[in-house]
Design an enzyme around this catalytic site. Structure first.
Site, mmCIF file in Angstrom:
data_model
loop_
_atom_site.group_PDB
_atom_site.id
_atom_site.type_symbol
_atom_site.label_atom_id
_atom_site.label_comp_id
_atom_site.label_asym_id
_atom_site.label_seq_id
_atom_site.Cartn_x
_atom_site.Cartn_y
_atom_site.Cartn_z
ATOM 1 C CB CYS A 40 -0.878 0.038 1.249
ATOM 2 S SG CYS A 40 -2.131 -1.244 1.325
ATOM 3 C CD GLU A 46 -2.200 3.842 3.225
ATOM 4 O OE1 GLU A 46 -1.756 3.204 2.241
ATOM 5 O OE2 GLU A 46 -3.402 3.888 3.511
#
Ligand code: THU
Length: 138
Positions: free
Chosen positions: A54, A56
């Site tokens: 991801c 993040e």
């Protein structure tokens, strides 16, 4: 300290580099370290699916690998190209990675669905009753 809107702008910039041949859903993140450095990330998918990273976590792993160890906040954006989309909340795995490196009481997660359309959560709100580094002291 970087403006929230600047962090969001950097998240959108990072989103342009998303590698998403499977879902087509593109995400971007901009992580502000306590020392003022900003690390960006995008989602990077994989034909075997589970190695997908991801936005993040891309930002966190870049930051930690560059020596950053304390963090203030992260801006996150996500949508299908050409569609406005909604706030993109971090998945559970990313929340746990945040928990490893951030104080749940003060780390801010900024979810944006436009350059100036955002809401802010504390990590403790997104991951209550969490398990963290201090729970594993020998
Ligand atoms: N994704 C992120 O990058 N961040 C999130 O907060 C949610 C999901 C990615 C993973 C995958 O590449 C795509 O979005 C669809 O799940």
């Amino acid at each position: 300290m970087t403006e929230v809107t600047e962090l969001i702008r950097l998240a959108y910039e990072a989103q342009k580099r998303a590698y998403t041949p499977y879902s087509g859903f593109q995400t971007g993140a901009a992580l502000e370290a306590a020392d003022g450095r900003i690390f960006t990330g995008c989602n990077i998918e994989n034909a075997a699916y589970t190695p997908t990273n991801c936005a993040e976590r891309t930002a966190f792993f870049k930051a930690v690998s560059e020596g950053a160890s304390s963090f203030k906040r992260i801006a996150v954006v996500g949508n299908y190209p050409g569609k406005k989309g909604d706030y993109c909340a971090p998945c559970g795995v990313c929340r746990q990675v945040m928990r490893e490196f951030c104080d749940p009481e003060s780390f801010q997660v900024i979810l944006a669905r436009g350059p100036e359309d955002y809401k802010i959560f504390l990590l403790k709100e997104l991951l209550p009753e969490s398990f963290g580094p201090a729970d594993l002291k020998l």
